[in-house]
Design a protein around this motif. Structure first.
Motif, PDB file in Angstrom:
ATOM      1  N   TYR A 155      24.879  32.372  27.427  1.00 54.33           N
ATOM      2  CA  TYR A 155      25.819  32.578  26.271  1.00 54.33           C
ATOM      3  C   TYR A 155      25.342  32.925  24.938  1.00 54.33           C
ATOM      4  O   TYR A 155      25.318  33.742  24.193  1.00 54.33           O
ATOM      5  CB  TYR A 155      27.087  32.071  26.163  1.00 54.33           C
ATOM      6  N   MET A 156      24.407  31.838  24.627  1.00 49.58           N
ATOM      7  CA  MET A 156      23.832  31.733  23.333  1.00 49.58           C
ATOM      8  C   MET A 156      22.739  32.981  23.358  1.00 49.58           C
ATOM      9  O   MET A 156      22.414  33.841  22.128  1.00 49.58           O
ATOM     10  CB  MET A 156      22.804  30.478  23.332  1.00 49.58           C
ATOM     11  N   HIS A 157      22.171  33.506  24.261  1.00 45.33           N
ATOM     12  CA  HIS A 157      21.233  34.733  24.333  1.00 45.33           C
ATOM     13  C   HIS A 157      22.157  35.715  24.214  1.00 45.33           C
ATOM     14  O   HIS A 157      21.404  36.933  23.662  1.00 45.33           O
ATOM     15  CB  HIS A 157      20.296  34.743  25.860  1.00 45.33           C
ATOM     16  N   MET A 158      23.287  35.929  24.648  1.00 42.35           N
ATOM     17  CA  MET A 158      24.067  37.095  24.372  1.00 42.35           C
ATOM     18  C   MET A 158      24.716  37.117  23.154  1.00 42.35           C
ATOM     19  O   MET A 158      25.661  37.596  22.702  1.00 42.35           O
ATOM     20  CB  MET A 158      25.241  37.322  25.523  1.00 42.35           C
ATOM     21  N   ASN A 159      24.421  35.987  22.197  1.00 43.28           N
ATOM     22  CA  ASN A 159      24.865  35.825  20.710  1.00 43.28           C
ATOM     23  C   ASN A 159      26.341  35.528  20.787  1.00 43.28           C
ATOM     24  O   ASN A 159      26.986  35.766  19.883  1.00 43.28           O
ATOM     25  CB  ASN A 159      24.769  36.928  19.970  1.00 43.28           C
ATOM     26  N   LEU A 160      27.110  35.136  22.033  1.00 44.84           N
ATOM     27  CA  LEU A 160      28.339  34.509  22.043  1.00 44.84           C
ATOM     28  C   LEU A 160      28.200  33.275  21.837  1.00 44.84           C
ATOM     29  O   LEU A 160      28.473  32.203  22.777  1.00 44.84           O
ATOM     30  CB  LEU A 160      28.777  34.731  23.485  1.00 44.84           C
ATOM     31  N   PHE A 161      28.500  32.889  20.581  1.00 44.37           N
ATOM     32  CA  PHE A 161      28.041  31.383  20.215  1.00 44.37           C
ATOM     33  C   PHE A 161      29.258  30.563  20.248  1.00 44.37           C
ATOM     34  O   PHE A 161      29.208  29.203  20.668  1.00 44.37           O
ATOM     35  CB  PHE A 161      27.565  31.350  18.635  1.00 44.37           C
ATOM     36  N   ASP A 162      30.562  31.252  20.240  1.00 45.29           N
ATOM     37  CA  ASP A 162      31.545  30.428  20.562  1.00 45.29           C
ATOM     38  C   ASP A 162      31.875  29.942  21.888  1.00 45.29           C
ATOM     39  O   ASP A 162      32.058  28.506  22.238  1.00 45.29           O
ATOM     40  CB  ASP A 162      32.816  31.052  20.024  1.00 45.29           C
ATOM     41  N   LYS A 163      31.416  30.821  22.589  1.00 44.00           N
ATOM     42  CA  LYS A 163      31.568  30.623  24.198  1.00 44.00           C
ATOM     43  C   LYS A 163      30.404  29.484  24.394  1.00 44.00           C
ATOM     44  O   LYS A 163      30.620  28.383  25.209  1.00 44.00           O
ATOM     45  CB  LYS A 163      31.369  31.599  24.902  1.00 44.00           C
ATOM     46  N   ALA A 164      29.178  29.654  23.831  1.00 43.78           N
ATOM     47  CA  ALA A 164      28.129  28.656  24.308  1.00 43.78           C
ATOM     48  C   ALA A 164      28.489  27.417  23.745  1.00 43.78           C
ATOM     49  O   ALA A 164      28.256  26.385  24.564  1.00 43.78           O
ATOM     50  CB  ALA A 164      26.886  29.363  23.452  1.00 43.78           C
ATOM     51  N   LYS A 165      29.087  27.380  22.732  1.00 41.49           N
ATOM     52  CA  LYS A 165      29.499  25.989  21.865  1.00 41.49           C
ATOM     53  C   LYS A 165      30.306  25.270  22.832  1.00 41.49           C
ATOM     54  O   LYS A 165      30.240  24.035  23.257  1.00 41.49           O
ATOM     55  CB  LYS A 165      30.183  26.277  20.561  1.00 41.49           C
ATOM     56  N   SER A 166      31.444  25.947  23.508  1.00 44.26           N
ATOM     57  CA  SER A 166      32.485  25.161  24.344  1.00 44.26           C
ATOM     58  C   SER A 166      31.850  24.719  25.575  1.00 44.26           C
ATOM     59  O   SER A 166      32.132  23.795  26.220  1.00 44.26           O
ATOM     60  CB  SER A 166      33.676  26.150  24.716  1.00 44.26           C
ATOM     61  N   TYR A 167      30.903  25.476  26.202  1.00 46.73           N
ATOM     62  CA  TYR A 167      30.205  25.178  27.343  1.00 46.73           C
ATOM     63  C   TYR A 167      29.228  23.921  27.061  1.00 46.73           C
ATOM     64  O   TYR A 167      29.242  23.021  27.920  1.00 46.73           O
ATOM     65  CB  TYR A 167      29.231  26.452  27.999  1.00 46.73           C
ATOM     66  N   TYR A 168      28.647  23.964  25.789  1.00 45.48           N
ATOM     67  CA  TYR A 168      27.774  22.925  25.733  1.00 45.48           C
ATOM     68  C   TYR A 168      28.650  21.517  25.302  1.00 45.48           C
ATOM     69  O   TYR A 168      28.200  20.452  25.614  1.00 45.48           O
ATOM     70  CB  TYR A 168      26.956  23.140  24.176  1.00 45.48           C
ATOM     71  N   GLN A 169      29.807  21.961  24.909  1.00 42.07           N
ATOM     72  CA  GLN A 169      30.958  20.841  24.685  1.00 42.07           C
ATOM     73  C   GLN A 169      31.161  19.922  26.180  1.00 42.07           C
ATOM     74  O   GLN A 169      31.190  18.766  26.140  1.00 42.07           O
ATOM     75  CB  GLN A 169      32.035  21.309  23.910  1.00 42.07           C
ATOM     76  N   VAL A 170      31.291  20.886  26.981  1.00 44.46           N
ATOM     77  CA  VAL A 170      31.676  20.345  28.437  1.00 44.46           C
ATOM     78  C   VAL A 170      30.410  19.607  29.032  1.00 44.46           C
ATOM     79  O   VAL A 170      30.699  18.551  29.494  1.00 44.46           O
ATOM     80  CB  VAL A 170      32.273  21.385  29.322  1.00 44.46           C
ATOM     81  N   ALA A 171      29.503  20.182  28.849  1.00 41.23           N
ATOM     82  CA  ALA A 171      28.268  19.624  29.401  1.00 41.23           C
ATOM     83  C   ALA A 171      27.908  18.208  28.478  1.00 41.23           C
ATOM     84  O   ALA A 171      27.755  17.254  29.148  1.00 41.23           O
ATOM     85  CB  ALA A 171      26.970  20.251  29.069  1.00 41.23           C
ATOM     86  N   ALA A 172      28.238  18.247  27.148  1.00 43.15           N
ATOM     87  CA  ALA A 172      27.906  16.968  26.401  1.00 43.15           C
ATOM     88  C   ALA A 172      28.822  15.955  27.110  1.00 43.15           C
ATOM     89  O   ALA A 172      28.806  14.787  27.142  1.00 43.15           O
ATOM     90  CB  ALA A 172      27.986  17.117  24.778  1.00 43.15           C
ATOM     91  N   ASP A 173      30.217  16.245  27.325  1.00 39.86           N
ATOM     92  CA  ASP A 173      31.059  15.246  27.809  1.00 39.86           C
ATOM     93  C   ASP A 173      30.759  14.876  29.099  1.00 39.86           C
ATOM     94  O   ASP A 173      31.121  13.463  29.474  1.00 39.86           O
ATOM     95  CB  ASP A 173      32.473  16.071  27.857  1.00 39.86           C
ATOM     96  N   LEU A 174      30.157  15.705  29.916  1.00 41.13           N
ATOM     97  CA  LEU A 174      29.735  15.310  31.575  1.00 41.13           C
ATOM     98  C   LEU A 174      28.391  14.558  31.580  1.00 41.13           C
ATOM     99  O   LEU A 174      28.413  13.726  32.605  1.00 41.13           O
ATOM    100  CB  LEU A 174      29.864  16.552  32.277  1.00 41.13           C
ATOM    101  N   ALA A 175      27.648  14.704  30.476  1.00 42.17           N
ATOM    102  CA  ALA A 175      26.342  14.257  30.585  1.00 42.17           C
ATOM    103  C   ALA A 175      26.222  12.557  30.482  1.00 42.17           C
ATOM    104  O   ALA A 175      27.056  12.051  30.106  1.00 42.17           O
ATOM    105  CB  ALA A 175      25.257  14.398  29.652  1.00 42.17           C
ATOM    106  N   GLY A 176      25.541  11.871  31.444  1.00 45.47           N
ATOM    107  CA  GLY A 176      25.342  10.745  31.664  1.00 45.47           C
ATOM    108  C   GLY A 176      24.700   9.879  30.635  1.00 45.47           C
ATOM    109  O   GLY A 176      25.169   8.784  30.195  1.00 45.47           O
ATOM    110  N   SER A 177      23.313  10.351  30.029  1.00 46.80           N
ATOM    111  CA  SER A 177      22.730   9.565  29.261  1.00 46.80           C
ATOM    112  C   SER A 177      22.806  10.057  27.845  1.00 46.80           C
ATOM    113  O   SER A 177      23.308  11.166  27.393  1.00 46.80           O
ATOM    114  CB  SER A 177      21.004   9.630  29.732  1.00 46.80           C
ATOM    115  N   ASN A 178      22.736   9.062  26.868  1.00 43.69           N
ATOM    116  CA  ASN A 178      22.764   9.202  25.406  1.00 43.69           C
ATOM    117  C   ASN A 178      21.808  10.290  24.960  1.00 43.69           C
ATOM    118  O   ASN A 178      22.212  11.087  24.038  1.00 43.69           O
ATOM    119  CB  ASN A 178      22.791   7.956  24.829  1.00 43.69           C
ATOM    120  N   ALA A 179      20.636  10.310  25.487  1.00 45.01           N
ATOM    121  CA  ALA A 179      19.657  11.375  25.127  1.00 45.01           C
ATOM    122  C   ALA A 179      20.156  12.602  25.439  1.00 45.01           C
ATOM    123  O   ALA A 179      19.926  13.521  24.996  1.00 45.01           O
ATOM    124  CB  ALA A 179      18.240  11.036  25.770  1.00 45.01           C
ATOM    125  N   ASP A 180      20.555  12.962  26.642  1.00 45.23           N
ATOM    126  CA  ASP A 180      21.214  14.159  26.942  1.00 45.23           C
ATOM    127  C   ASP A 180      22.532  14.553  26.037  1.00 45.23           C
ATOM    128  O   ASP A 180      22.493  15.745  25.616  1.00 45.23           O
ATOM    129  CB  ASP A 180      21.707  14.110  28.438  1.00 45.23           C
TER     130      ASP A 180
END
Lengths: 424, 113
Positions: A380-405
């Motif tokens: 989505y970032m590549h498509m310049n759809l930053f709002d959408k990208a952001k919300s997917y990153y947010q879900v990913a961050a919530d699900l990620a196990g390690s602090n570094a991720d």
């Protein structure tokens, strides 16, 4: 002034003691059997103590490895002699002193290590227990070191080792049984275990890169040991080694000053370790002696494609995509399909990538699900759809196990924010 | 420079839980210290633990190290220094001290007065 300091510039090779510990344990276990693993550990420990007591005072011997073997041999022979007097050990078959001495010869040392390697891979042991046993017996790790490497409690490590050893002892008697010829059938298991040892290390690379490097180096050492098995097509062994070397080569660039993840895209490729890259390419070429392509062949080829260009922009995504497509026919795991979809996104554009990603779900590997969301966000970032990208990153961050991720994904969210501002 | 003997008192139990890697690191520490000693370094000898002690006119032999010393002498270094103070400062870097071990610094008597 007479400066005869014998110690100058006499630093030991990294992890020499670990490697030597593995050798000694393999030989001594061949002599005494798994049932006497405590005795074996004591002899190894005593040998290192002798070194620690004498080397600082007298200087390191010219050949430290030979010195340690000699001391261990003498200790083993003394133990046997004492046993012949007292009859306290049940190791009569191999009690001849000259037979024991023979086991400490160079080619026999390798043979013992290989026997040990195959013993660790007895099919009745779980893969995890096989790794634990290898780290303990062949790699010279202590229980504490294993527990921190594999994120287990020391108690669990101890239990696993105890169970594995008694299983081997009760079912297989001792490691003299599996002759190398028979053991060839077990090669595939060994490849898998070495690969897992390496990926355990890879997983830990952000929270503890020392452990990660240790595990990867041990995987290389064990893989290299396999090359000594005669009359075997070693194409697959080389492919596995190539894959591991390519990954080790990138370690220095993968982690930033504050332990943060550095994306392949922005890594300083000059930091990649030249020696490891060379070793990777060397084994890649050697891997061609195989008559069929394995997972390791394809994965190491993909790694080589990343490693052979000096910038991310020059990446040959077309070849990477076609290799992933071949790989999917061998290993149809979510992770492989995810990587193929990312490559597709590079070749045919973000929309095609997203469509491929939509067909993947990580039902069987929930801990990796965040990768799917992160991959979508990236497209989505590549498509310049930053709002959408952001919300997917947010879900990913919530699900990620390690602090570094989590930290990495949050930095991507900030990147989205910045891009959004500059867009408006 | 004068010569000094550093008598090492080992703490025998210090390394029981050490892994191979720990042992190697310990060894590297020793080597680093000795390298830092540079020209102050002279030589060293480790001592076996097995010992006999002989005492008095009757030459009574007992097993084990000399009874009156509470700790076990594990070996000694000879180093060169200008004074007992300097030798002591140099000895402070010795890694045996990290693990509850001890050191005694003694000047070697010079016969060529």
């Amino acid at each position: 002034m007479d400066s005869k300091n014998p110690h100058t510039a006499n630093k030991l090779v990294d992890h020499l003691f670990r490697a030597e510990s593995g050798k000694m344990t393999a030989i001594l276990t061949r002599i005494f059997g798994f049932q006497h693993s405590k005795l074996v550990e004591d002899i190894v420990q005593d040998t290192f103590l002798s070194a620690l007591k004498t080397w600082p005072l007298k200087g390191q011997p010219d050949n430290p490895s030979a010195w340690l073997m000699q001391v261990a041999k003498n200790k083993a022979i003394n133990t046997i002699k004492k046993n012949n007097r007292l009859g306290s050990l049940d190791v009569d078959s191999i009690s001849q002193v000259d037979q024991i001495a023979r086991l400490f010869l160079d080619h026999e040392i390798k043979d013992s290590q290989l026997r040990m390697l195959f013993a660790c891979c007895y099919p009745d042991l779980s893969q995890k227990n096989q790794i634990i046993l290898m780290l303990k017996t062949l790699c010279g790790f202590s229980n504490a070191e294993i527990s921190s490497a594999l994120l287990m409690t020391p108690e669990a490590v101890k239990k696993a080792l105890y169970r594995s050893k008694s299983e081997i002892h009760s079912k297989y008697n001792d490691i003299t049984v599996p002759a190398i010829d028979i053991a060839k059938e077990r090669l595939d298991t060994i490849y898998t275990v070495i690969y897992l040892m390496f990926s355990e290390g890879y997983k830990r690379s952000y929270d503890d890169h020392l452990i990660s490097e240790d595990l990867s180096l041990e995987a290389v050492r064990l893989g290299t040991l396999l090359l000594d098995i005669p009359n075997v097509n070693h194409g697959k062994t080389h492919a596995l080694l190539s894959l591991i070397y390519f990954n080790i080569a990138r370690f220095p660039a993968r982690i930033g000053k504050n332990g943060e993840i550095i994306d392949l895209k922005v890594q300083d490729r000059r930091l990649w370790d030249k020696n490891c890259l060379n070793a990777g390419f060397h084994h890649l070429i050697q891997s061609r002696q195989s008559d069929s392509l394995s997972k390791f062949h394809l994965e190491s080829f993909i790694a080589s494609l990343h490693c052979s260009v000096d910038s991310y922009e020059k990446t040959d995504w077309g070849s990477i995509l076609s290799t992933y497509q071949k790989l999917m026919k061998i290993d149809d795991s979510e992770l492989i399909r995810l990587n193929a979809a990312i490559a597709l996104g590079k070749v045919e554009g973000p929309k095609a990538g997203l469509a491929a990603l939509d067909k993947i779900d990580f039902q069987s590997a929930k801990d990796k699900q965040y990768l799917l969301y992160a991959a979508k966000a990236e497209l989505y970032m590549h498509m310049n759809l930053f709002d959408k990208a952001k919300s997917y990153y947010q879900v990913a961050a919530d699900l990620a196990g390690s602090n570094a991720d989590k930290k990495y994904l949050k930095s991507k969210i900030e990147e989205c924010n910045r891009n959004n501002i500059s867009l408006n | 420079m004068k010569r000094y003997m550093l008598i090492l008192f080992d703490n025998e139990n210090a390394f029981t839980d050490y892994s191979a890697e720990d042992m190697q690191k310990e060894f590297d520490l020793h080597m680093k210290w000795i390298e830092e000693l540079g020209e102050h370094y002279d030589s060293g000898e480790p001592l076996e633990f097995q010992a006999k002690s002989i005492k008095g006119k009757d030459k009574v032999v007992t097993d084990g190290p000399y009874i009156e010393s509470k700790e076990l002498v594990g070996g000694f270094y000879l180093i060169k220094a200008n004074s007992l103070e300097e030798a002591t400062e140099l000895a402070k870097g010795c890694p045996v001290l990290h693990h509850g071990g001890g050191l005694e610094v003694r000047e070697i008597m010079d016969m060529n007065m």
